[in-house]
Design a protein around this motif. Structure first.
Motif, short mmCIF file in Angstrom:
data_model
loop_
_atom_site.label_atom_id
_atom_site.label_comp_id
_atom_site.label_asym_id
_atom_site.label_seq_id
_atom_site.Cartn_x
_atom_site.Cartn_y
_atom_site.Cartn_z
N GLN A 122 0.82 -1.21 0.00
CA GLN A 122 0.00 0.00 0.00
C GLN A 122 0.86 1.26 0.00
OE1 GLN A 122 -3.23 -0.05 -0.54
NE2 GLN A 122 -3.15 -2.29 -0.56
N LEU A 123 1.94 1.26 0.76
CA LEU A 123 2.85 2.41 0.72
C LEU A 123 3.50 2.55 -0.65
CD1 LEU A 123 4.66 2.23 4.19
CD2 LEU A 123 2.96 3.90 3.43
N GLY A 124 3.78 1.41 -1.28
CA GLY A 124 4.35 1.44 -2.62
C GLY A 124 3.43 2.09 -3.63
N HIS A 125 2.12 1.87 -3.48
CA HIS A 125 1.16 2.52 -4.37
C HIS A 125 1.20 4.04 -4.22
CE1 HIS A 125 -0.32 -1.29 -5.52
NE2 HIS A 125 -1.06 -1.53 -4.46
N ILE A 126 1.52 4.50 -3.02
CA ILE A 126 1.51 5.94 -2.74
C ILE A 126 2.81 6.61 -3.19
CG2 ILE A 126 1.40 7.68 -0.91
CD1 ILE A 126 -0.33 5.69 0.68
N VAL A 127 3.95 6.04 -2.81
CA VAL A 127 5.23 6.70 -3.07
C VAL A 127 5.92 6.20 -4.33
CG1 VAL A 127 5.56 7.03 -0.60
CG2 VAL A 127 6.58 5.04 -1.70
N GLY A 128 5.47 5.06 -4.87
CA GLY A 128 6.12 4.48 -6.04
C GLY A 128 6.91 3.25 -5.64
N ALA A 129 6.42 2.09 -6.02
CA ALA A 129 7.00 0.84 -5.52
C ALA A 129 8.42 0.60 -6.00
CB ALA A 129 6.11 -0.34 -5.95
N ARG A 130 8.79 1.21 -7.13
CA ARG A 130 10.14 0.98 -7.66
C ARG A 130 11.04 2.21 -7.53
NH1 ARG A 130 10.02 0.31 -12.83
NH2 ARG A 130 7.78 0.47 -13.16
N ARG A 131 10.63 3.17 -6.76
CA ARG A 131 11.52 4.31 -6.51
C ARG A 131 12.75 3.83 -5.75
NH1 ARG A 131 9.84 9.38 -7.72
NH2 ARG A 131 7.61 9.72 -8.03
N ARG A 132 13.88 4.33 -6.15
CA ARG A 132 15.14 3.88 -5.55
C ARG A 132 15.14 4.06 -4.03
NH1 ARG A 132 19.47 3.33 -8.59
NH2 ARG A 132 18.68 4.87 -10.08
N ILE A 133 14.69 5.22 -3.57
CA ILE A 133 14.71 5.50 -2.13
C ILE A 133 13.80 4.53 -1.39
CG2 ILE A 133 12.91 7.26 -2.41
CD1 ILE A 133 15.74 7.24 0.21
N TYR A 134 12.68 4.17 -1.99
CA TYR A 134 11.75 3.26 -1.33
C TYR A 134 12.33 1.85 -1.24
CZ TYR A 134 7.32 1.05 -0.08
OH TYR A 134 6.33 0.35 0.57
N LEU A 256 23.84 -6.46 1.30
CA LEU A 256 24.53 -6.30 0.01
C LEU A 256 23.56 -5.81 -1.06
CD1 LEU A 256 26.97 -6.62 -1.86
CD2 LEU A 256 26.36 -9.05 -2.09
N VAL A 257 22.37 -6.39 -1.09
CA VAL A 257 21.37 -5.97 -2.06
C VAL A 257 20.95 -4.52 -1.81
CG1 VAL A 257 19.01 -6.37 -2.88
CG2 VAL A 257 20.54 -8.31 -2.46
N THR A 258 20.85 -4.14 -0.55
CA THR A 258 20.50 -2.75 -0.22
C THR A 258 21.50 -1.78 -0.82
OG1 THR A 258 19.52 -3.48 1.88
CG2 THR A 258 20.06 -1.15 1.68
N VAL A 259 22.78 -2.08 -0.69
CA VAL A 259 23.83 -1.22 -1.26
C VAL A 259 23.76 -1.24 -2.78
CG1 VAL A 259 26.31 -0.87 -1.44
CG2 VAL A 259 25.31 -1.54 0.75
N MET A 260 23.48 -2.38 -3.36
CA MET A 260 23.43 -2.50 -4.82
C MET A 260 22.33 -1.65 -5.43
SD MET A 260 24.13 -6.62 -5.17
CE MET A 260 23.85 -6.66 -6.95
N TYR A 261 21.26 -1.38 -4.67
CA TYR A 261 20.17 -0.56 -5.21
C TYR A 261 20.63 0.85 -5.58
CZ TYR A 261 16.28 -3.78 -4.43
OH TYR A 261 15.41 -4.84 -4.50
N PHE A 262 21.74 1.29 -5.01
CA PHE A 262 22.27 2.61 -5.37
C PHE A 262 22.78 2.64 -6.81
CE2 PHE A 262 22.52 3.03 -0.74
CZ PHE A 262 22.14 4.35 -0.56
N PHE A 263 23.03 1.48 -7.40
CA PHE A 263 23.68 1.42 -8.71
C PHE A 263 22.77 0.92 -9.82
CE2 PHE A 263 26.80 0.77 -5.32
CZ PHE A 263 27.68 1.81 -5.58
#
Length: 278
Positions: A122-134, A256-263
């Motif tokens: 539900q939060l993803g619907h509001i802020v954007g489920a694939r936004r990098r920050i999310y 590791l995956v969290t860090v990879m999302y920056f790239f």
């Protein structure tokens, strides 16, 4: 002597009049309200080869996690198919509780998984489920929940039942629910990071199963291999080092995956007919 009008003197010829009033808005250089770094964090991550690798790593971490959670708590943190079956058995055959499963543990795992999936979705619907920050924030929270469970087990030990047990199950299941929702947001349904049944079926009924190039098949094979390998690794670590160590390694994979999302590369913005971004 020249006369003065209204008590003010006009500037002499050749002199520059100095204005002492507040500067006009046009003379002020304001910094951008949306710095490039923030714009980068607000971009939507594009489904790509790197995203596939990230989901495979999360699947591997899930295998480790479920390998120890079933042994320690007689329930799954991620695989809710098994928990659903056990919960129905607990309702129909309550005398089996404590032998094959622990009813309250199963109910906690399923409930926290669904609560996390609902909240993340539900939060993803509001802020954007694939936004990098999310993606980064959600994955970081999941990582901290897994590390928190490992710390709790190191400090308090492992029991089949009790308050600490329910806290551990709740933390792991909450992290898993959020993870599965995020995997779906990346539009790679072949890699669920947790549930294997659909992947097995879709793999064997694929009409292009033996084709040389088949991206969906390759994703399913990679997903199943990562889940199997993660489970085997989790069982080995559990046997040699214990559950907390296995959870730390699982959490390290998520970190590791969290860090990879920056790239991850970003999706290109759609252009309107006038050439402006939509």
């Amino acid at each position: 002597m020249e006369s003065q009008t209204n008590g003010t003197a006009s500037p002499a010829q050749g002199e520059v009049e100095i204005k002492t009033g507040p500067p006009s808005s046009s003379s002020i250089s304001c910094p951008s309200s949306s710095p490039k770094a923030w714009q980068y964090m607000k971009e939507s991550v594009r489904p790509s080869g790197l995203a596939e690798l990230q989901l495979i790593l999360l699947t591997f971490s899930t295998g480790i996690q479920d390998a120890v959670s079933f042994h320690d708590f007689h329930c799954f943190a991620s695989n809710q198919t098994g928990n659903t079956v056990f919960l129905m058995l607990a309702i129909a055959l309550p005398e089996l509780s404590g032998e094959m499963f622990v009813t309250v543990n199963i109910a906690t795992a399923l409930g926290m998984f669904l609560a996390s999936a609902w909240l993340t979705g539900q939060l993803g619907h509001i802020v954007g489920a694939r936004r990098r920050i999310y993606l980064i924030v959600c994955n970081l929270i999941q990582t901290l929940l897994v590390f928190g469970t490992a710390a709790l087990q190191y400090r308090e030990g492992i029991q089949l039942e009790g308050a600490n047990t329910l806290i551990s199950i709740g933390l792991l299941a909450f992290a898993s629910g959020s993870q599965v929702v995020q995997s779906r947001s990346l539009r790679m349904t072949e890699i669920t990071t947790a549930m294997a049944t659909a992947a097995w079926v879709d793999l064997v009924i694929d009409p292009n199963l033996l084709a040389l190039k088949n991206r969906p098949r390759n994703r399913r094979v990679a997903f199943l291999a990562a889940l199997i390998l993660g489970t085997l690794v989790g069982a080995y670590i559990f046997k040699t080092l214990g559950s907390p160590a296995a959870l730390i390694i699982s959490g390290a994979g998520k970190l590791l995956v969290t860090v990879m999302y920056f790239f991850n590369s970003a999706e290109e913005e759609e252009k309107s007919d006038g050439g402006e971004s939509v």
